[in-house]
Design a protein around this motif. Sequence first.
Motif, short mmCIF file in Angstrom:
data_model
loop_
_atom_site.label_atom_id
_atom_site.label_comp_id
_atom_site.label_asym_id
_atom_site.label_seq_id
_atom_site.Cartn_x
_atom_site.Cartn_y
_atom_site.Cartn_z
N SER A 126 -22.45 -2.87 -59.32
CA SER A 126 -22.00 -1.40 -59.25
C SER A 126 -22.65 -0.59 -58.20
O SER A 126 -21.81 0.19 -57.69
CB SER A 126 -21.55 -0.88 -60.72
OG SER A 126 -20.84 -1.84 -61.39
N ALA A 127 -23.91 -0.57 -58.54
CA ALA A 127 -24.59 0.37 -57.59
C ALA A 127 -24.53 0.09 -56.06
O ALA A 127 -24.35 0.87 -55.21
CB ALA A 127 -26.16 0.20 -57.91
N MET A 128 -24.36 -1.40 -55.86
CA MET A 128 -24.36 -1.76 -54.64
C MET A 128 -23.15 -1.24 -53.86
O MET A 128 -22.91 -0.90 -52.81
CB MET A 128 -24.59 -3.34 -54.40
CG MET A 128 -25.61 -3.74 -54.66
SD MET A 128 -25.69 -5.53 -54.73
CE MET A 128 -24.85 -6.22 -53.10
N THR A 129 -21.90 -1.45 -54.67
CA THR A 129 -20.49 -0.93 -54.10
C THR A 129 -20.46 0.64 -54.10
O THR A 129 -20.16 0.87 -53.10
CB THR A 129 -19.46 -1.39 -55.12
OG1 THR A 129 -19.55 -2.77 -55.50
CG2 THR A 129 -18.05 -1.15 -54.74
N ALA A 130 -21.05 1.19 -54.90
CA ALA A 130 -21.00 2.60 -54.72
C ALA A 130 -21.97 3.13 -53.52
O ALA A 130 -21.65 4.11 -52.89
CB ALA A 130 -21.67 3.12 -55.86
N CYS A 131 -22.89 2.19 -53.01
CA CYS A 131 -23.71 2.61 -51.95
C CYS A 131 -23.23 2.23 -50.68
O CYS A 131 -23.93 2.32 -49.79
CB CYS A 131 -25.23 2.12 -52.43
SG CYS A 131 -26.12 3.13 -53.48
N GLY A 132 -22.03 1.54 -50.69
CA GLY A 132 -21.51 1.11 -49.63
C GLY A 132 -22.20 -0.18 -49.00
O GLY A 132 -21.82 -0.70 -47.74
N ALA A 133 -22.71 -1.24 -49.67
CA ALA A 133 -23.32 -2.41 -49.33
C ALA A 133 -22.54 -3.65 -49.33
O ALA A 133 -22.45 -4.73 -48.72
CB ALA A 133 -24.67 -2.58 -50.14
N PHE A 138 -15.09 -3.61 -52.86
CA PHE A 138 -14.74 -3.61 -54.17
C PHE A 138 -14.47 -5.06 -54.31
O PHE A 138 -14.73 -5.73 -55.29
CB PHE A 138 -13.94 -2.76 -54.58
CG PHE A 138 -13.43 -2.94 -56.16
CD1 PHE A 138 -13.98 -2.16 -57.00
CD2 PHE A 138 -12.45 -3.90 -56.39
CE1 PHE A 138 -13.75 -2.25 -58.42
CE2 PHE A 138 -12.15 -4.04 -57.72
CZ PHE A 138 -12.81 -3.29 -58.70
N GLU A 139 -13.62 -5.61 -53.46
CA GLU A 139 -12.88 -7.08 -53.94
C GLU A 139 -13.87 -8.07 -53.66
O GLU A 139 -13.68 -8.95 -54.52
CB GLU A 139 -11.76 -7.25 -52.96
CG GLU A 139 -10.40 -6.47 -53.11
CD GLU A 139 -10.51 -5.12 -52.30
OE1 GLU A 139 -9.35 -4.44 -52.25
OE2 GLU A 139 -11.53 -4.60 -51.79
N ASP A 140 -14.60 -7.89 -52.55
CA ASP A 140 -15.68 -9.08 -52.37
C ASP A 140 -16.66 -9.19 -53.63
O ASP A 140 -17.14 -10.10 -54.21
CB ASP A 140 -16.64 -8.83 -51.14
CG ASP A 140 -15.69 -9.41 -50.06
OD1 ASP A 140 -14.76 -10.00 -49.99
OD2 ASP A 140 -16.23 -9.06 -48.83
N CYS A 141 -17.19 -7.87 -54.16
CA CYS A 141 -18.22 -7.65 -55.24
C CYS A 141 -17.37 -8.07 -56.55
O CYS A 141 -17.95 -8.86 -57.38
CB CYS A 141 -18.53 -6.39 -55.37
SG CYS A 141 -19.96 -6.30 -56.46
N ALA A 142 -16.16 -7.96 -56.79
CA ALA A 142 -15.30 -8.36 -57.85
C ALA A 142 -15.40 -9.86 -57.98
O ALA A 142 -15.61 -10.47 -58.89
CB ALA A 142 -13.77 -7.82 -57.94
N SER A 143 -14.98 -10.36 -56.77
CA SER A 143 -15.12 -11.81 -56.82
C SER A 143 -16.62 -12.43 -57.35
O SER A 143 -16.56 -13.39 -57.86
CB SER A 143 -14.66 -12.46 -55.30
OG SER A 143 -14.80 -13.83 -55.27
N LEU A 144 -17.64 -12.01 -56.71
CA LEU A 144 -18.78 -12.24 -57.03
C LEU A 144 -19.34 -12.17 -58.56
O LEU A 144 -19.72 -13.11 -59.02
CB LEU A 144 -19.73 -11.61 -56.25
CG LEU A 144 -20.47 -11.85 -54.64
CD1 LEU A 144 -21.35 -10.98 -54.26
CD2 LEU A 144 -20.89 -13.33 -54.79
N VAL A 145 -19.00 -11.10 -58.95
CA VAL A 145 -19.20 -10.48 -60.35
C VAL A 145 -18.53 -11.64 -61.17
O VAL A 145 -18.91 -12.22 -62.18
CB VAL A 145 -18.87 -9.26 -60.68
CG1 VAL A 145 -18.74 -8.95 -62.15
CG2 VAL A 145 -19.72 -8.11 -60.00
N ARG A 146 -17.13 -12.11 -60.99
CA ARG A 146 -16.37 -12.96 -61.85
C ARG A 146 -17.09 -14.33 -61.92
O ARG A 146 -17.33 -14.74 -62.82
CB ARG A 146 -15.03 -13.14 -61.09
CG ARG A 146 -14.18 -14.40 -61.95
CD ARG A 146 -14.17 -13.99 -63.23
NE ARG A 146 -13.03 -14.98 -63.81
CZ ARG A 146 -12.86 -15.38 -64.90
NH1 ARG A 146 -13.84 -15.07 -66.05
NH2 ARG A 146 -12.07 -16.19 -65.40
#
Length: 302
Positions: free
Chosen positions: A95-102, A105-113
Amino acid sequence: MGKTVIMFPGQGAQKIGMSQEFYEKYKVSRDCFEKAENVTGLDMTNLIFKENENLDKTEYTQIALYTAEMAAFYAGVEEGLTFDCAIGLSLGEYSAMTACGAIDFEDCASLVRNRGIYMETAVPDGHGAMAAVIGLDSGKIEEVICHSGLDNVGIANYNCPGQIVISGEVENITKIMEDLKNVGAKRVLKLNVSGPFHSPMLAQAGEKLKKDLEKVNITSPHIPYYANYTAELIDKNTSTEYIKSILSKQVSGSVRFEQSVRKLIESGFDRFIEIGPGDTLTGFVKRIAKDMKVEGLVYEKI
């Protein structure tokens, strides 16, 4: 006011109905649920808002918590939230990475899943365990683990002074728990979790995640954040290869939350905003600040 850090909690903070108030009020929050549903194929509103058994299962918990945290974050941004740095606990680092622009959202959601699935299935049920150690210095805990000669056990979380979490093979954790009581721990409590997270036993899960990370577009963040695995600042000068490397290692490595917060306080951060369900991280920061003999910090909640 000095500098502001936003904080995202990790697994264990989840609860039915988290971020529902943001979902009902803000389109940007509803968009998070819709995007997560499109990426994962899961019914996110049913998973998060309605009573069910899946929310506490790791493979579902992580994507649910990530979605709820980002829904709250984007609502905060719409209301004028600004910040100078971010930090997350374990899953919260995403979540911190997404908030900071690294990462988007979609790419991170896939990773997190996938991360949740890999961690859930890495170790057979009953083979691993975690325990919270209360009232014992982290150095003493490290010493006991080192001198035990036992494999597949280590410190999972450096949360705050007097609260450390250990993780590993179930028989070894049981033995270490007794050793820690014998050297002065006030309490040692086995946790109700589904696996030995952040222990060497999760190395295989980290290797699987590494392959996913290689395919995902991660950039240096626009706003800096602290990495769990190293307690180092990740900023615009940090290479994407390095970011991916420590994310894969984070799965089986220690989460150094306390060390990161100490650096934040030493760097002049005095406003801590916890985003997501609960206030666990705020409690950790208060104990760290007390240990550092620092007063006057401001705590807020989104």
